[in-house]
Design a protein around this motif. Sequence first.
Motif, PDB file in Angstrom:
ATOM      1  N   UNK B  12      15.686  61.734  -0.129  1.00 50.37           N
ATOM      2  CA  UNK B  12      14.457  62.525  -0.249  1.00 50.37           C
ATOM      3  C   UNK B  12      14.456  63.303  -1.557  1.00 50.37           C
ATOM      4  N   UNK B  13      15.624  63.886  -1.897  1.00 55.73           N
ATOM      5  CA  UNK B  13      15.723  64.641  -3.145  1.00 55.73           C
ATOM      6  C   UNK B  13      15.504  63.722  -4.343  1.00 55.73           C
ATOM      7  N   UNK B  14      16.044  62.492  -4.270  1.00 54.44           N
ATOM      8  CA  UNK B  14      15.811  61.513  -5.345  1.00 54.44           C
ATOM      9  C   UNK B  14      14.319  61.210  -5.483  1.00 54.44           C
ATOM     10  N   UNK B  15      13.649  61.121  -4.358  1.00 55.37           N
ATOM     11  CA  UNK B  15      12.201  60.884  -4.405  1.00 55.37           C
ATOM     12  C   UNK B  15      11.499  61.966  -5.186  1.00 55.37           C
ATOM     13  N   UNK B  16      11.867  63.230  -4.894  1.00 55.77           N
ATOM     14  CA  UNK B  16      11.251  64.360  -5.593  1.00 55.77           C
ATOM     15  C   UNK B  16      11.594  64.320  -7.080  1.00 55.77           C
ATOM     16  N   UNK B  17      12.847  64.006  -7.368  1.00 59.58           N
ATOM     17  CA  UNK B  17      13.285  63.989  -8.768  1.00 59.58           C
ATOM     18  C   UNK B  17      12.554  62.907  -9.554  1.00 59.58           C
ATOM     19  N   UNK B  18      12.465  61.721  -8.959  1.00 55.22           N
ATOM     20  CA  UNK B  18      11.790  60.626  -9.663  1.00 55.22           C
ATOM     21  C   UNK B  18      10.288  60.880  -9.784  1.00 55.22           C
ATOM     22  N   UNK B  45      21.678  72.295 -13.228  1.00 52.56           N
ATOM     23  CA  UNK B  45      22.513  71.572 -14.198  1.00 52.56           C
ATOM     24  C   UNK B  45      21.685  70.852 -15.259  1.00 52.56           C
ATOM     25  N   UNK B  46      20.382  71.067 -15.227  1.00 53.73           N
ATOM     26  CA  UNK B  46      19.523  70.486 -16.256  1.00 53.73           C
ATOM     27  C   UNK B  46      19.328  68.986 -16.105  1.00 53.73           C
ATOM     28  N   UNK B  47      19.644  68.458 -14.930  1.00 48.67           N
ATOM     29  CA  UNK B  47      19.453  67.016 -14.743  1.00 48.67           C
ATOM     30  C   UNK B  47      18.001  66.665 -14.453  1.00 48.67           C
ATOM     31  N   UNK B  48      17.227  67.667 -14.025  1.00 44.66           N
ATOM     32  CA  UNK B  48      15.792  67.452 -13.850  1.00 44.66           C
ATOM     33  C   UNK B  48      15.076  68.749 -14.192  1.00 44.66           C
ATOM     34  N   UNK B  49      13.832  68.647 -14.695  1.00 43.66           N
ATOM     35  CA  UNK B  49      13.085  69.870 -14.965  1.00 43.66           C
ATOM     36  C   UNK B  49      12.487  70.420 -13.673  1.00 43.66           C
ATOM     37  N   UNK B  50      11.629  71.403 -13.787  1.00 39.76           N
ATOM     38  CA  UNK B  50      10.985  71.948 -12.593  1.00 39.76           C
ATOM     39  C   UNK B  50      11.612  73.257 -12.185  1.00 39.76           C
ATOM     40  N   UNK B  51      11.010  73.885 -11.209  1.00 41.55           N
ATOM     41  CA  UNK B  51      11.453  75.202 -10.765  1.00 41.55           C
ATOM     42  C   UNK B  51      11.605  75.192  -9.254  1.00 41.55           C
ATOM     43  N   UNK B  52      12.736  75.671  -8.768  1.00 41.51           N
ATOM     44  CA  UNK B  52      12.951  75.806  -7.325  1.00 41.51           C
ATOM     45  C   UNK B  52      13.071  77.291  -7.009  1.00 41.51           C
ATOM     46  N   UNK B  73      -0.169  71.949 -10.100  1.00 41.56           N
ATOM     47  CA  UNK B  73       1.123  71.342 -10.421  1.00 41.56           C
ATOM     48  C   UNK B  73       1.568  70.424  -9.274  1.00 41.56           C
ATOM     49  N   UNK B  74       2.574  69.566  -9.573  1.00 41.24           N
ATOM     50  CA  UNK B  74       3.086  68.669  -8.534  1.00 41.24           C
ATOM     51  C   UNK B  74       4.183  69.403  -7.767  1.00 41.24           C
ATOM     52  N   UNK B  75       4.020  69.452  -6.453  1.00 38.91           N
ATOM     53  CA  UNK B  75       4.871  70.289  -5.613  1.00 38.91           C
ATOM     54  C   UNK B  75       5.590  69.438  -4.573  1.00 38.91           C
ATOM     55  N   UNK B  76       6.837  69.820  -4.328  1.00 37.78           N
ATOM     56  CA  UNK B  76       7.623  69.190  -3.272  1.00 37.78           C
ATOM     57  C   UNK B  76       8.237  70.294  -2.426  1.00 37.78           C
ATOM     58  N   UNK B  77       8.333  70.062  -1.132  1.00 38.15           N
ATOM     59  CA  UNK B  77       9.075  70.990  -0.296  1.00 38.15           C
ATOM     60  C   UNK B  77       9.605  70.238   0.921  1.00 38.15           C
ATOM     61  N   UNK B  78      10.461  70.895   1.670  1.00 38.17           N
ATOM     62  CA  UNK B  78      11.066  70.225   2.821  1.00 38.17           C
ATOM     63  C   UNK B  78      11.411  71.243   3.884  1.00 38.17           C
ATOM     64  N   UNK B 180      18.050  53.084  -6.365  1.00 38.43           N
ATOM     65  CA  UNK B 180      17.350  54.154  -7.093  1.00 38.43           C
ATOM     66  C   UNK B 180      16.463  53.483  -8.143  1.00 38.43           C
ATOM     67  N   UNK B 181      15.149  53.605  -7.997  1.00 37.07           N
ATOM     68  CA  UNK B 181      14.265  52.906  -8.941  1.00 37.07           C
ATOM     69  C   UNK B 181      14.408  53.456 -10.353  1.00 37.07           C
ATOM     70  N   UNK B 182      14.039  52.628 -11.278  1.00 35.61           N
ATOM     71  CA  UNK B 182      14.081  53.001 -12.683  1.00 35.61           C
ATOM     72  C   UNK B 182      13.003  54.059 -12.962  1.00 35.61           C
ATOM     73  N   UNK B 183      13.405  55.210 -13.563  1.00 34.97           N
ATOM     74  CA  UNK B 183      12.437  56.304 -13.763  1.00 34.97           C
ATOM     75  C   UNK B 183      11.196  55.872 -14.545  1.00 34.97           C
ATOM     76  N   UNK B 184      11.355  54.979 -15.520  1.00 31.79           N
ATOM     77  CA  UNK B 184      10.163  54.619 -16.291  1.00 31.79           C
ATOM     78  C   UNK B 184       9.212  53.772 -15.439  1.00 31.79           C
ATOM     79  N   UNK B 185       9.775  52.955 -14.556  1.00 31.93           N
ATOM     80  CA  UNK B 185       8.922  52.191 -13.642  1.00 31.93           C
ATOM     81  C   UNK B 185       8.204  53.136 -12.681  1.00 31.93           C
ATOM     82  N   UNK B 186       8.915  54.191 -12.263  1.00 34.93           N
ATOM     83  CA  UNK B 186       8.275  55.172 -11.368  1.00 34.93           C
ATOM     84  C   UNK B 186       7.137  55.878 -12.095  1.00 34.93           C
ATOM     85  N   UNK B 187       7.386  56.224 -13.368  1.00 31.85           N
ATOM     86  CA  UNK B 187       6.326  56.918 -14.119  1.00 31.85           C
ATOM     87  C   UNK B 187       5.075  56.053 -14.223  1.00 31.85           C
ATOM     88  N   UNK B 188       5.297  54.760 -14.315  1.00 33.86           N
ATOM     89  CA  UNK B 188       4.151  53.858 -14.385  1.00 33.86           C
ATOM     90  C   UNK B 188       3.422  53.792 -13.040  1.00 33.86           C
TER      91      UNK B 188
END
Lengths: 320, 416, 295
Positions: B12-18, B45-52, B73-78, B180-188
């Motif tokens: 689920x966290x990967x989904x939010x990150x991608x 750790x700077x592996x993804x942007x955003x604010x929690x 903005x794009x929001x995720x929560x759980x 884990x899908x390729x981030x650029x494919x996800x962006x598309x």
Amino acid sequence: MSETRFTNVKQLPSVHLLGSGSPMCAGCGGLEALHQVYDILGTNTVFVNAAGCMTLLAVYPFTPFRGSWLYTAMASAPAGAQGIRDALDVLKERRGLPPEEDMQVVVLTGDGSAYGMGLSATSGAIERGLDFLYLCYDNEGYGNTGQQSSAATPHGARTATDLTGIGFHGEKKPLFDIWAAHRPPYVATVIGSEPLDLARKIEKAKAIKGPRLIIALSPCPTGWGFDPQESVAIGKLAVNTGVWPLKEYVDGKVVHTKIPRRRVPVASYLEAQGRFAHLFKPERNEAVLAEIQARVDGYWAGVEEVVAPPTPTLPQGGRG
Amino acid sequence: MNRILITGNVAAAWGARLADIDYCPAFPITPQTEIIETLAAWIDQGEMPGRLVMLESEHAMVTAAGAAAATGVRVFSATSSQGLLYALEMLYNVAGWRAPFVLVNVSRGLAAPITLEPDHNDILAARDCGFLQIHCATCQEVLDSVLMAYRLGEDPSVRLPVLVNLDGFYLSFTREPVDIPDPSAVREFLPPFDAGTIRFRASAPESQAVAVLSGGPYSYFRYEMHLAARNGLAAYDRIATEFEASFGRNWPAVEAYRCEDAEQLFVMMGSFATKAKAAVDSLRAAGWRIGLLRPRLLRPFPEGLFRYWMRGKRGAAVIDQNISLGSGGVLYSEVAAAIHGQPDMPLLTSFIGGLGGRDIPPEEFFEMARIARDAAEQGQAPPPRLLYTADELRETRKLQTLARVERARLSGGEQP
Amino acid sequence: MKTAGRILGTAFFREGYEVQDAPRYGAERRGAPIFAFVRADKNPILERGIIRRPDLAVVADDTLAPMPSAGVLAGMDGHSLMLINSHETAETWRGRLALPGRVLVLPASAEVEVEGRAALPQVGAACAGAAARLVGVIGPDALAAAIRDELGHLGEGVVADNLGVASHAYDLLAAEAGAVTERPPQAADAWQSPDWIDLPFEGAGISAPAIHAGLTSELMQTGLWRTMRPVIDPERCNHCWWVCSTFCPDSAISVDGKGNPHIDYDHCKGCLVCLAQCPPHAIRAVPEQREQGRE
């Protein structure tokens, strides 16, 4: 702390920003405070509202605001402010939002939310250092539902749920102290009947970053039982009797901004309101009156002769 | 292929990150906590942007989530269980703001008595709130569904928040291989969120979530939410097709497993449905013509697909991992409503099991298949069966004894 | 008006009728126009909610009658009788409002200038008394008892005042006793089908409950709320710049460049805070009804 641009009543705005035509009661002391606050804050604001009388300021498709508004729920307006503040920050940081599109985030709730259901959300927002302004219009009861007692109801007031005996047995919760105990940068009390004091405090709060919290005592013709035209007079009595101390918490200290030198007896404030009529008729309830007076006296005895910034007293109207 | 072994929570966290989320208001609750811990670590750790931001309750968390989405903005929560219910007022509320975001729910049974293991009463309590719902059966599906959920919720023909559900423990704490899908494919597949005119900007005054005071406008706004949710059916199919084209995985609104030539069906949702799949395989090997229908999309309800797959079948066992107290299974009544009045539909039998994580072993699936088949042959459905064995009651009796329940009052499995 | 409706409802009930009475609340608070309705029948009442076609409409504040937004004329047809509290004639009102049915006038408000709201007469009791006579089935005893039932908690003085006003109105309309008659229930042998539509889906930009502009509240004419109108005497105004304008809760007073205050009567709710606070007492209050008659 920056010097105020409001040194004189003549500097108060004479053209007003808040739109007319709202459905608040005639003579609403809360609206009185809000329209003065809005003049100082300006329209670059988004108000985040909790369930209360002022939820009905914006009833589709009517709004009195020139800026923005979001209704949330009774318990969570400060959390709504958190979401908007964070989102605007993230938009600026990540998505190229121009700074001029940013806004002050202002929570607007009644005492029912501020003193009770929303207190947890407020506490959380202060502790997180949220950059927002909180305006509580305090009419000392659940006014929107017909004035049942809330945690802000004063001792001895009759409410829709305290119909007999001396009225409400509890004490008004010290929200100012509770807020101040979180050590936010700014907490203040204001009232619409003291517009210069209000303007200076809002001006000051506007310039500060972080949680800034304001309680406006809001004389309520409907809930307190007085003719709407007495709304400002009752407010002035609240200040001059010492019932509503005008003060601010800033830099870790509480400062009283207007100390009534010769306090008017509280009875004259109470007697002007239907909710206290039972303390005077059929006969004066001297015991309760003395108790309320003693509590006010005790408060002021505890107020050290603080170095308050010299406040020009309001003239009774302009002198031409 | 970047296939790694992760839990449903981390998926689920990967989904939010991608999905390149901007904002995650958070509050911990077992068994969801790993999701927000994972995101917090990545952001720190700077592996993804955003604010929690840690809020002080789920009610506040969902308020902040909705308010941020309403700002654009794009929001995720759980959350999970009690947390979802604590936020329920705001679930209804923010759905009406038409501010799309994704909320993951890790299913867990509801108090009282309080418990930790899963069933679906929590997520079903949010059934009517205006959030769309996607139910997952595997960890891969969790990741993929979060991505699809953003597309679905942000689709201009929908614009509603979406709940993605995974079962506590059985998925949340269970590691499975996940691609884990390729981030650029996800962006598309998932471009940045365009809030349109519903957002807060100094230059464009906007009053959102404004009160209405009469039935006319209120009905209009609520009907429009309903129409938007219904649009979710076509939007979902479109998105699922695109997803398959991009990532090679097919997630239909209703998964039909070995249904083509089946005479009997299991109907079930969530991770336990893979147990039903295993039972289908065993029964098929024993000569049964049986399949499984698993709704992934519960809101909007894909009744068209149910009618399509159920037409011509003889019987179906609907297995609910929830209980509407005083009525019975929620999925059963949903399916019954979908096929009622339609020609050539199977006889439904209702089973309730798996509450609070209680297991459903293969022999129970086999028995349910038998009961459903017999009922179909007789043309008469038996009363709903609550899955519970004599052994289980004996074990519970032992606990009751220790709880000093008067033995004289105990009845049933063991006589006092 | 809520109390007037309750008095009438209780009076019917005391006469042996089944009754429904209820006020109708909107967004507006104290001081805003309010509606109340009463149904009475010898049989159990199955209809609910707003009365779509009234047999009798009582208008306590005639300034509201011509305002479309007040909705006073909703559902009035040839069978409906209107009773209006006014000093003008029935014919004037019938013509002005283009009413198909009868109009009766009840001059319940004082014509003299009164000092404040408290001095306004008990219009509600007058309306209840008049309505009780018009329906023809409520006797004076039931009316008096109903007033005691509904106002008793306010004390004997209030009861006596209202009794006097109500019975005066009751007597005034003696000649019209029974002028209000019951209309037959809606028949089900033929009806016009509802104009149902398949609501089109509309994007959230249209169909979210959001207002995409500021200041739209100014379209609400809260000036309708006034019973008393503040009037500034420019001779006595000392051009203080701020008192009335700052204290007006509704932003309905602005001050021009020359220091002259202007009241926006479209929005002034008539709270009279300005009157109470004006230092040189340059603002007085006049009854709204009389002022509008003059316009």
